[in-house]
Design a protein around this motif. Structure first.
Motif: not given
Length: 170
Positions: A19-32, A49-58
């Motif tokens: 989770l940490i590696i994929s989140g870190t790599l996914g957030s580098i240089g992109t909004e995706f 609807e579309y919801e941000p991933i932060i709503n599901f994180m915990m």
């Protein structure tokens, strides 16, 4: 007991590391890869609807950890019952795959699929409501998943201890 604890620790560590590696790599240089990335959520009538991933994180982290504990417990129970490593590996793989696949494909069990712990192994589909939509079962949600996985982990741990006690007596 030590093997079970090591298995649980390795499973939780591997889940958090991925989770940490994929989140870190996914957030580098992109909004995706940011925590504001949208996820398509479903409701009983269809796409909501579309919801941000932060709503599901915990919920996602908790369900992922409980899923890894469930998988470790199932494999440990099967390893105690089946003495050979190869048969244990294939049996646990077959059992987990069949139960996970069957939860979304076998229509007669759709009404009780919210009580089957392997339904909640794919956490993101549960949290987005996709599995609930596919099975037309509104009881599939994060809270039910956490409760079912927690109860199953407790039951499997009790089974593990009783099997170990029986093995020590012999």
């Amino acid at each position: 007991m030590t093997k079970l604890m090591v298995g649980c620790f390795v499973g939780i560590s591997a889940t958090l590391l991925v989770l940490i590696i994929s989140g870190t790599l996914g957030s580098i240089g992109t909004e995706f890869g940011s925590l504001k990335s949208p996820i398509l959520t479903y409701c009983a009538s269809g796409i909501c609807e579309y919801e941000p991933i932060i709503n599901f994180m915990m919920s996602w982290i908790i369900m992922s950890i409980l899923s890894m504990l469930f998988i470790s417990n199932v494999i440990f129970v099967l390893s105690v019952l089946l003495k050979k490593r190869t048969s244990c590996f294939f049996s646990s793989l077959l059992f987990l795959f069949a139960c996970t696949w069957g939860c979304t494909k076998i229509a007669p069990i759709f009404s009780i699929v919210h009580l089957i712990p392997t339904t909640y192994l794919n956490c993101l589909q549960v949290l987005s409501g996709e599995i609930g939509y596919l099975t037309q079962n509104n009881n599939i949600n994060a809270l039910t998943g956490i409760i079912v996985l927690l109860v199953c982990n407790i039951v499997l741990t009790i089974i593990n201890f009783s099997l170990m006690k029986m093995r020590e007596v012999k």
